[in-house]
Every structure is written in structure tokens, then in C-alpha cells.
Motif scaffolding. Structure first.
Motif, PDB file in Angstrom:
ATOM      1  N   ASP A  41      42.962  46.466  30.058  1.00 60.60           N
ATOM      2  CA  ASP A  41      44.123  45.683  30.482  1.00 60.60           C
ATOM      3  C   ASP A  41      44.007  45.361  31.965  1.00 60.60           C
ATOM      4  O   ASP A  41      44.304  44.257  32.404  1.00 60.60           O
ATOM      5  N   ARG A  42      43.608  46.362  32.712  1.00 60.85           N
ATOM      6  CA  ARG A  42      43.433  46.177  34.154  1.00 60.85           C
ATOM      7  C   ARG A  42      42.062  46.689  34.564  1.00 60.85           C
ATOM      8  O   ARG A  42      41.485  47.532  33.880  1.00 60.85           O
ATOM      9  N   VAL A  43      41.576  46.175  35.693  1.00 55.59           N
ATOM     10  CA  VAL A  43      40.235  46.522  36.137  1.00 55.59           C
ATOM     11  C   VAL A  43      40.286  46.922  37.604  1.00 55.59           C
ATOM     12  O   VAL A  43      40.993  46.297  38.399  1.00 55.59           O
ATOM     13  N   ALA A  44      39.559  47.983  37.956  1.00 60.01           N
ATOM     14  CA  ALA A  44      39.364  48.323  39.367  1.00 60.01           C
ATOM     15  C   ALA A  44      37.868  48.276  39.634  1.00 60.01           C
ATOM     16  O   ALA A  44      37.093  48.906  38.925  1.00 60.01           O
ATOM     17  N   VAL A  45      37.461  47.497  40.617  1.00 56.37           N
ATOM     18  CA  VAL A  45      36.045  47.382  40.945  1.00 56.37           C
ATOM     19  C   VAL A  45      35.752  48.308  42.117  1.00 56.37           C
ATOM     20  O   VAL A  45      36.400  48.215  43.157  1.00 56.37           O
ATOM     21  N   MET A  46      34.814  49.226  41.921  1.00 54.35           N
ATOM     22  CA  MET A  46      34.485  50.170  42.990  1.00 54.35           C
ATOM     23  C   MET A  46      33.132  49.858  43.585  1.00 54.35           C
ATOM     24  O   MET A  46      32.201  49.456  42.891  1.00 54.35           O
ATOM     25  N   TYR A  47      33.047  50.042  44.883  1.00 56.05           N
ATOM     26  CA  TYR A  47      31.752  49.895  45.549  1.00 56.05           C
ATOM     27  C   TYR A  47      31.707  50.820  46.752  1.00 56.05           C
ATOM     28  O   TYR A  47      32.658  50.858  47.546  1.00 56.05           O
ATOM     29  N   GLY A  48      30.645  51.562  46.888  1.00 58.00           N
ATOM     30  CA  GLY A  48      30.458  52.441  48.046  1.00 58.00           C
ATOM     31  C   GLY A  48      31.596  53.418  48.248  1.00 58.00           C
ATOM     32  O   GLY A  48      31.997  53.690  49.369  1.00 58.00           O
ATOM     33  N   GLY A  49      32.143  53.953  47.154  1.00 61.62           N
ATOM     34  CA  GLY A  49      33.189  54.955  47.256  1.00 61.62           C
ATOM     35  C   GLY A  49      34.577  54.378  47.490  1.00 61.62           C
ATOM     36  O   GLY A  49      35.527  55.119  47.704  1.00 61.62           O
ATOM     37  N   LEU A  58      42.851  42.052  33.726  1.00 62.90           N
ATOM     38  CA  LEU A  58      41.571  41.603  33.172  1.00 62.90           C
ATOM     39  C   LEU A  58      41.351  40.118  33.476  1.00 62.90           C
ATOM     40  O   LEU A  58      40.271  39.723  33.931  1.00 62.90           O
ATOM     41  N   ASP A  59      42.385  39.301  33.257  1.00 60.92           N
ATOM     42  CA  ASP A  59      42.243  37.861  33.490  1.00 60.92           C
ATOM     43  C   ASP A  59      41.988  37.554  34.959  1.00 60.92           C
ATOM     44  O   ASP A  59      41.165  36.712  35.301  1.00 60.92           O
ATOM     45  N   GLU A  60      42.696  38.259  35.828  1.00 65.54           N
ATOM     46  CA  GLU A  60      42.516  38.006  37.265  1.00 65.54           C
ATOM     47  C   GLU A  60      41.084  38.312  37.694  1.00 65.54           C
ATOM     48  O   GLU A  60      40.477  37.543  38.444  1.00 65.54           O
ATOM     49  N   ILE A  61      40.557  39.422  37.203  1.00 64.98           N
ATOM     50  CA  ILE A  61      39.211  39.810  37.622  1.00 64.98           C
ATOM     51  C   ILE A  61      38.161  38.861  37.032  1.00 64.98           C
ATOM     52  O   ILE A  61      37.187  38.499  37.689  1.00 64.98           O
ATOM     53  N   PHE A  62      38.379  38.438  35.798  1.00 70.68           N
ATOM     54  CA  PHE A  62      37.365  37.592  35.161  1.00 70.68           C
ATOM     55  C   PHE A  62      37.505  36.115  35.544  1.00 70.68           C
ATOM     56  O   PHE A  62      36.514  35.415  35.635  1.00 70.68           O
ATOM     57  N   TYR A  63      38.753  35.646  35.780  1.00 72.41           N
ATOM     58  CA  TYR A  63      38.929  34.201  36.008  1.00 72.41           C
ATOM     59  C   TYR A  63      39.247  33.849  37.460  1.00 72.41           C
ATOM     60  O   TYR A  63      38.962  32.741  37.881  1.00 72.41           O
ATOM     61  N   GLN A  64      39.870  34.793  38.209  1.00 69.10           N
ATOM     62  CA  GLN A  64      40.120  34.472  39.624  1.00 69.10           C
ATOM     63  C   GLN A  64      39.631  35.603  40.521  1.00 69.10           C
ATOM     64  O   GLN A  64      40.391  36.128  41.321  1.00 69.10           O
ATOM     65  N   PRO A  65      38.394  36.026  40.384  1.00 69.36           N
ATOM     66  CA  PRO A  65      37.927  37.098  41.263  1.00 69.36           C
ATOM     67  C   PRO A  65      37.869  36.592  42.691  1.00 69.36           C
ATOM     68  O   PRO A  65      37.588  35.417  42.925  1.00 69.36           O
ATOM     69  N   LYS A  66      38.165  37.467  43.631  1.00 67.13           N
ATOM     70  CA  LYS A  66      38.187  37.035  45.023  1.00 67.13           C
ATOM     71  C   LYS A  66      37.159  37.769  45.873  1.00 67.13           C
ATOM     72  O   LYS A  66      36.890  37.403  46.994  1.00 67.13           O
ATOM     73  N   HIS A  67      36.619  38.853  45.355  1.00 71.02           N
ATOM     74  CA  HIS A  67      35.692  39.626  46.177  1.00 71.02           C
ATOM     75  C   HIS A  67      34.248  39.243  45.861  1.00 71.02           C
ATOM     76  O   HIS A  67      33.895  39.149  44.683  1.00 71.02           O
ATOM     77  N   PRO A  68      33.439  39.037  46.893  1.00 69.69           N
ATOM     78  CA  PRO A  68      32.037  38.639  46.638  1.00 69.69           C
ATOM     79  C   PRO A  68      31.280  39.631  45.755  1.00 69.69           C
ATOM     80  O   PRO A  68      30.391  39.234  45.009  1.00 69.69           O
ATOM     81  N   TYR A  69      31.655  40.925  45.810  1.00 73.58           N
ATOM     82  CA  TYR A  69      30.958  41.891  44.952  1.00 73.58           C
ATOM     83  C   TYR A  69      31.314  41.647  43.483  1.00 73.58           C
ATOM     84  O   TYR A  69      30.460  41.697  42.609  1.00 73.58           O
ATOM     85  N   THR A  70      32.596  41.366  43.229  1.00 72.17           N
ATOM     86  CA  THR A  70      33.006  41.046  41.860  1.00 72.17           C
ATOM     87  C   THR A  70      32.276  39.786  41.383  1.00 72.17           C
ATOM     88  O   THR A  70      31.834  39.716  40.229  1.00 72.17           O
ATOM     89  N   TRP A  71      32.149  38.822  42.296  1.00 72.67           N
ATOM     90  CA  TRP A  71      31.384  37.609  41.947  1.00 72.67           C
ATOM     91  C   TRP A  71      29.965  37.980  41.530  1.00 72.67           C
ATOM     92  O   TRP A  71      29.450  37.501  40.534  1.00 72.67           O
ATOM     93  N   GLY A  72      29.393  38.840  42.356  1.00 68.25           N
ATOM     94  CA  GLY A  72      28.021  39.264  42.067  1.00 68.25           C
ATOM     95  C   GLY A  72      27.905  39.941  40.715  1.00 68.25           C
ATOM     96  O   GLY A  72      27.007  39.655  39.926  1.00 68.25           O
ATOM     97  N   LEU A  73      28.869  40.829  40.441  1.00 67.81           N
ATOM     98  CA  LEU A  73      28.864  41.537  39.148  1.00 67.81           C
ATOM     99  C   LEU A  73      28.961  40.552  37.993  1.00 67.81           C
ATOM    100  O   LEU A  73      28.224  40.634  37.012  1.00 67.81           O
ATOM    101  N   LEU A  74      29.884  39.596  38.136  1.00 69.55           N
ATOM    102  CA  LEU A  74      30.097  38.641  37.050  1.00 69.55           C
ATOM    103  C   LEU A  74      28.882  37.735  36.871  1.00 69.55           C
ATOM    104  O   LEU A  74      28.507  37.398  35.750  1.00 69.55           O
ATOM    105  N   SER A  75      28.252  37.366  37.984  1.00 60.92           N
ATOM    106  CA  SER A  75      27.075  36.485  37.882  1.00 60.92           C
ATOM    107  C   SER A  75      25.893  37.198  37.243  1.00 60.92           C
ATOM    108  O   SER A  75      25.042  36.569  36.613  1.00 60.92           O
TER     109      SER A  75
END
Lengths: 338, 309
Positions: free
Chosen positions: A224-232, A240-257
Motif C-alpha cells: 500500500d505504501r513504500v519507503a525507499v531506503m538508501y545509505g541507512g 504505491l502510486d506516488e512512488i511508481f507514477y510520481q517519484p521525486k527522488h533520483p534514487y527512486t528513478w534509478g530503481l524504477l529504471s
């Protein structure tokens, strides 16, 4: 509304060979009744350590919870004694593990492994507990449970073992189920079955699930909801929709790509260049800055605050600052999300 | 399972047969004769004696005749003791050695497991280091040194225990301890390693996640899994203790089979050499067989054709 579980500014560190590894650095999370929260990140991002901290299973030494609060139904688990935590584990908060091949005791009948928790937490007599074990095996979809309850783990396949592990975790009707990469070690077809099982169990029992994974396919399937972790740190959270359709963080972009797509024309999988930061000497600024194609000077020096993008979405990135240049997410993301 | 056991018994008999053959042949390579006063006998008298006992015949003939008698339960008479059947001696002396060995094994295994579990649970603490230091000492120093020390301190100086003999239970204390120290050390070392290994397994974390107390985790999930490899060590160790106790038997004048064995080799007492070797070999083979069966009882994964996928 009070959250079922709320983590506030959690810091976990490991003291190894004279250096201190800061595995989790100021993580804050909330989990509501009945929802599934996915914690996503690559190896070493601190997602498993966060889940172990909730369970009070950080091995000490070398690990310790340096600061922060873990509030479960309003009570701070960080200050709980060993004995008190034993009453929480398995009863209120349960965990299922990555590798079902090693998570079961090879010399104990699975029925006994299932009822151990029941006997401990609910002082249930053995005969009753056995019936419960059969019920649980039926619940997790193991055929012929009457007979299989007396078998040993080596007599089960990997997928069946993971069902047993889930049965163990569900034995005492926990409020929270932490699933640490529950499908990573399984075949793809079995993965889908296990995820379906988790979804179904959640519908029946309104259990909250924290799903730890690096597999965005799994996330899309169940969270339902997602938390993206990086470097602790948590770099982005949202629905879920926000992370998949309107991600704002370059790391999330990288993950999705980097997620393989069926209709993609590209011949090669996208990867994020570089490697995660050394957490025994964590960077002062944003941990993703060294690998971020949009990194600015400020990123190296200061950790950005969480920008509030909606009721549910928070992103820690300098690009969202008013003074930053406007950057559009890469092509692969805008097209993506199917 | 029955088929497996039958097959194992077949192999055991084969092993036993090979041991008999090799012992017989190498024994015949020993110089000298079994006759005590051979130096005073004339060559004719000696030949007469050799002929009387059939020792002048070719080795293969003697070998086949020995086997024939063996199958019919006749192990021959002892040359040292006026051709009295060697089985009489075995019945008398073997139980003593066996009892000594088993007592030492029981004491050694219990303490070994105890020390190993404690060291494994509290690894890298003073308790662990202390136990392991003891283990290295116990492992490195031969049992007869302990025997001599114990005999002197508790037998001669403090007069708490008798220094020799076997009939009274008090007689057992010192020899059993002397033998058990080595066993304890060996078992403790293995048990510690196994405990450390087992306690780092995923299923221990699963058990913790169920909310079990650490004592319950160690008892129910730790020790049993750690014991599995220990059982394999115990078999050869038992055989080694029972067969290796001859020096201890000498120090405490215990009427066991060990002394008999040494004596028989020195005096070329052929039937006795054969008989004692057969007892040792048989004991070894049977212990290893029992260990394999036990292994299946403890570890369901290798229970032979016991249901399954």
C-alpha cells in the motif's frame, strides 16, 4: 489516528573491529493497522537492520540501538527488557525470513516448530496446539496437513517450507508481520503463490505487513505504501502510486529504471552506476550524491530535509528546493509504471 | 532399513575377515617361537614341538585351518597358559576393559558436552577461554600422566582412593578419571565448535523470533543439532578408549584385556594374539555400526528410506 507502529529517528550501529558502522541513520516510519508497507532498497541500505531492530533481534554486541524510539501501540520497545521483548516477539510482532531452506530446524517435526510459540505465549496444552498446527497448515495451503504436521523440513519443497515459516509466524495472531525478502529464495511461480497467500491472509486477519525487499515487482504486487531506503536513511516515502507514477527522488528513478520491462526497446538493463556508501564513514550530505547524475554542491555537504509533497509523500532531495534547477525524471520513468 | 542393516552387517563381516587375514599373516612374520624355553631345546625337540602344534606346515595351510576352527568357535589354546582355551581369558578379562572404557566414556562425554555447550554459548568470554585452555591441556597430555599424578596425589598422599585393583567401586574412580580427562577435552572441543556453528544458523533466529527464551532455544534447537557430528566422533573415541586403556590398566593393575594383548605379542602366543585382536577389531566395527544407526535416530534427514518426498 494513532499508528500501530511508529519509528522515530532510529539509529542503529555496529561496532566492528574498532570502527562504527552506522547501518540505520535517523529512520522514521509509521505503520497503520491492516496496511502493507514495503521497505525498498539495495543490499546494505539498512532495511533488514531496521526490521531486526523492531523485533529486538539486533545482536548485541556488536550491534546496538544508539538512539530513537520504536513505539508499538504507544509503548517504546527500545526500552523493553529481554523478557518483555520475548512476550512481543512471535505474539505481537512476527517475522518470516528470506531463506526457507535454512529457517527451519532440520531435526524437529514441523508441527512442533509451529506450536512452540503457541505453547509459550498462550500456554496452550499440547493436544490443542497440535490441532491448531493442522489448522494453520491448512490456512497456508499445505495439502494433507494431518499427515504433514509430523514430517520434517527436508520432506518439504522450498515453497512449502516458506508456507510453514509463514504458519509459524501467524501462529499467535500477530498484529504485525515482518517479511524479510520472503520470496527472494524462491522460484518465480512460487513467489507469486506466496505473495497471493500473504495478501489473502492479510485480508482475512487484518494483519499489518512490513515487507522488506529489493524487488519492485513484489512491491507493486502487494504494497500500500513504500519507503525507499538508501545509505541507512529513508530517501522517499509515499503511496504505491506516488512512488511508481510520481517519484521525486533520483534514487527512486534509478530503481524504477533498472527494473526490466517487457515492452522496452533497450537491449541492456539500466543500472545505477557506482556503489553504496561506506557506512563506517558515512557521507556528510546526501548518501546518494556520489552516484546521483543531478548532484549539486549542496548535496555533498548537507543532508536535505524531507520535503512534504502530499499527505503521504515525503522526499529528501535538494532538487525539490525552490532554489534548485527544475529537473525532469528520465524518459524510462515517465513511460514506465505499467 | 532392514536391508540397510543387512548390507552393513555384510560389510562388517568382510572387514572382520580382512582384519583376521592381515593379522594372521603379519603375526607369522614375528621372529621366534611360542615356546618359553626355546633356547634350551635342541633343534630336534623344537621341530617335534612345531610339528605337534602344526606350526611346521606352510602358512596358507595354517591359515585355512585357523579359519576353519574359528568358524566352529574354536579359537585355540594359549601357549603361555598350558593350552587353556583363550576364550576363557577373554570372558574373564574383556568385561573389565569394557567396563573401564565405557565408564570413562560416559563420564567424559557428559562433562565434554557440558563444557562444550557452556563454552559455545558464552563464546569469547573468560568462561570460554578457561574451558578451552583446560581442553587443550587435557587433549595434549597422555592419560597415563594424569593416572600417575592422580594416583600419587589422591592415592598415596591423601589416601582418599585405593591405588590399585578393580573389585571395589572406589577402585574405579582414579582410572576412570584418568581416561575421562582426554575424552572430556576432545568432546568439549568438538561440542564448542558445533554449538558456535549451530547458534549462528537461521533457524535459531526463527526460534528467537517466536519469542522463546534463550535457554529454551539452546536446549531445544541448539544442543540436538550440535550433537549430530559429535556422535561420529564418539564411535572411534570409544574404541580408542577401550583399546587404548592398556597403560592405565597396567598402572592401576586392572585385570583387563590390554595387558593380555601386550603379553601375547611379546611371547608369540599366536592364538592369544589372534583372539585379542579379534576382540578389538570386533569392538571397533560394532561401535561404528551403532554410531551410524544412532546418527539416523538423531538426524531424521539421513534416516535410511524412512518415508520422505
Amino acid at each position: 489516528m494513532e499508528h500501530l507502529l511508529e519509528i522515530k529517528d532510529l539509529n542503529v550501529q555496529f561496532n566492528i573491529f574498532g570502527s562504527t558502522v552506522q547501518a540505520v541513520r535517523g529512520v522514521s516510519l509509521q505503520l497503520n493497522q491492516g496496511e502493507t508497507l514495503a521497505i525498498v532498497g539495495e543490499s546494505g541500505s539498512g532495511k533488514s537492520v531496521t526490521s531486526k531492530a523492531i523485533m529486538g533481534l539486533i545482536p548485541n554486541p556488536p550491534g546496538e540501538i544508539a538512539s530513537g524510539e520504536i513505539l508499538f501501540q504507544g509503548k517504546n520497545l527500545v526500552h523493553y527488557s529481554k523478557k518483555q521483548m520475548q512476550k512481543i516477539r512471535g505474539k505481537e510482532i512476527s517475522m518470516i525470513f528470506q531463506d526457507p531452506m535454512t529457517a527451519l530446524n532440520p531435526t524437529m517435526r514441523i508441527g512442533k516448530q509451529i506450536i512452540e510459540g503457541l505453547i509459550k505465549h498462550q500456554s496452550m496444552p499440547k493436544s490443542v496446539a497440535r490441532d491448531r498446527a493442522v489448522e494453520l497448515l491448512t490456512l497456508v495451503g499445505i495439502p494433507n496437513p494431518e499427515k504433514r504436521v509430523d514430517e520434517y523440513p527436508h520432506q518439504f519443497s522450498g515453497g512449502m517450507r516458506q508456507r510453514v515459516v509463514i504458519a509459524i509466524a501467524l501462529a499467535c495472531h500477530p498484529n504485525i508481520l515482518i517479511a524479510d525478502e520472503p520470496t527472494t529464495a524462491l522460484d518465480v511461480t512460487i513467489q507469486a503463490q506466496i505473495l497471493d497467500l500473504l495478501k489473502e491472509l492479510q485480508r482475512k486477519r487484518h494483519t499489518s505487513i512490513i515487507l522488506i525487499t529489493h524487488d519492485l515487482g513484489v512491491v507493486a504486487n502487494i504494497a500500500d505504501r513504500v519507503a525507499v531506503m538508501y545509505g541507512g536513511k529513508i530517501v522517499e516515502t509515499g503511496t504505491l502510486d506516488e512512488i511508481f507514477y510520481q517519484p521525486k527522488h533520483p534514487y527512486t528513478w534509478g530503481l524504477l529504471s533498472s527494473m526490466p520491462k517487457l515492452h522496452s526497446k533497450a537491449k541492456k538493463l539500466q543500472a545505477i552506476p557506482g556503489s553504496p556508501p561506506d557506512l563506517s564513514d558515512p557521507p556528510q550530505g546526501c548518501p546518494f550524491a556520489p552516484r546521483c547524475p543531478y548532484a549539486m554542491k549542496v548535496c555533498q555537504e548537507h543532508m536535505p530535509d524531507q520535503a512534504v509533497l502530499s499527505d503521504t509523500q515525503r522526499t529528501a532531495c535538494w532538487l525539490l528546493d525552490d532554489r534548485a534547477p527544475k529537473v525532469e525524471p528520465p524518459e524510462t520513468i515517465r513511460a514506465g509504471g505499467e | 532399513m532392514a536391508y540397510y542393516i543387512l548390507k552393513r552387517i555384510g560389510y562388517m563381516l568382510l572387514t572382520f575377515f580382512i582384519v583376521i587375514t592381515l593379522t594372521f599373516l603379519s603375526m607369522k612374520l614375528l621372529p621366534g617361537t611360542p615356546f618359553k624355553q626355546q633356547n634350551r631345546l635342541t633343534p630336534e625337540q623344537l621341530n617335534q614341538l612345531m610339528h605337534y602344534y602344526g606350526l611346521d606346515q606352510p602358512v596358507p595351510v595354517q591359515y585355512v585351518r585357523y579359519l576353519w576352527n574359528f568358524i566352529h568357535g574354536d579359537l585355540g589354546g594359549s601357549f603361555q597358559y598350558g593350552m587353556q582355551p583363550v576364550t576363557d581369558f577373554l570372558w574373564q578379562r574383556f568385561p573389565v576393559s569394557l567396563q573401564l572404557g565405557i565408564e570413562a566414556m560416559i563420564v567424559g562425554t557428559i562433562f565434554g558436552i557440558l563444557f562444550g555447550v557452556i563454552a559455545g554459548m558464552y563464546r569469547s568470554t573468560t568462561l570460554d577461554w578457561g574451558t578451552m585452555a583446560f581442553s587443550v591441556v587435557g587433549f595434549s597430555i597422555p592419560s597415563f600422566i594424569f593416572a600417575a599424578i592422580l594416583q600419587y596425589v589422591f592415592g598415596v598422599q591423601l589416601r582418599l582412593f585405593p591405588v590399585a585393583g578393580w573389585n571395589d567401586p572406589w577402585n574405579h574412580v582414579l582410572p576412570v578419571i584418568s581416561l575421562a580427562i582426554g575424552v572430556t577435552a576432545e568432546v568439549a572441543r568438538f561440542m564448542r565448535t558445533e554449538m558456535v556453528e549451530v547458534l549462528s544458523q537461521d533457524y535459531i533466529v526463527t526460534a528467537e523470533a517466536k519469542g522463546l527464551a534463550s535457554s529454551a532455544i539452546v536446549m531445544k534447537h541448539g544442543i540436538r543439532n550440535a550433537l549430530i557430528p559429535i556422535v561420529t566422533v564418539l564411535g572411534p573415541l570409544t574404541a580408542a578408549v577401550v583399546t587404548g586403556s592398556l597403560v592405565i590398566e597396567n598402572i592401576f593393575t586392572i585385570p583387563g584385556i590390554g595387558t593380555q594383548f601386550v603379553e601375547s605379542v611379546v611371547t608369540n602366543d599366536y592364538p592369544m594374539i589372534m583372539a585379542t585382536t579379534e576382540v578389538y577389531a570386533g569392538l571397533y566395527i560394532v561401535t561404528i555400526f551403532i554410531v551410524d544407526i544412532l546418527y539416523g535416530v538423531i538426524d531424521p534427514r539421513i534416516r535410511v528410506s524412512g518415508g520422505g518426498k
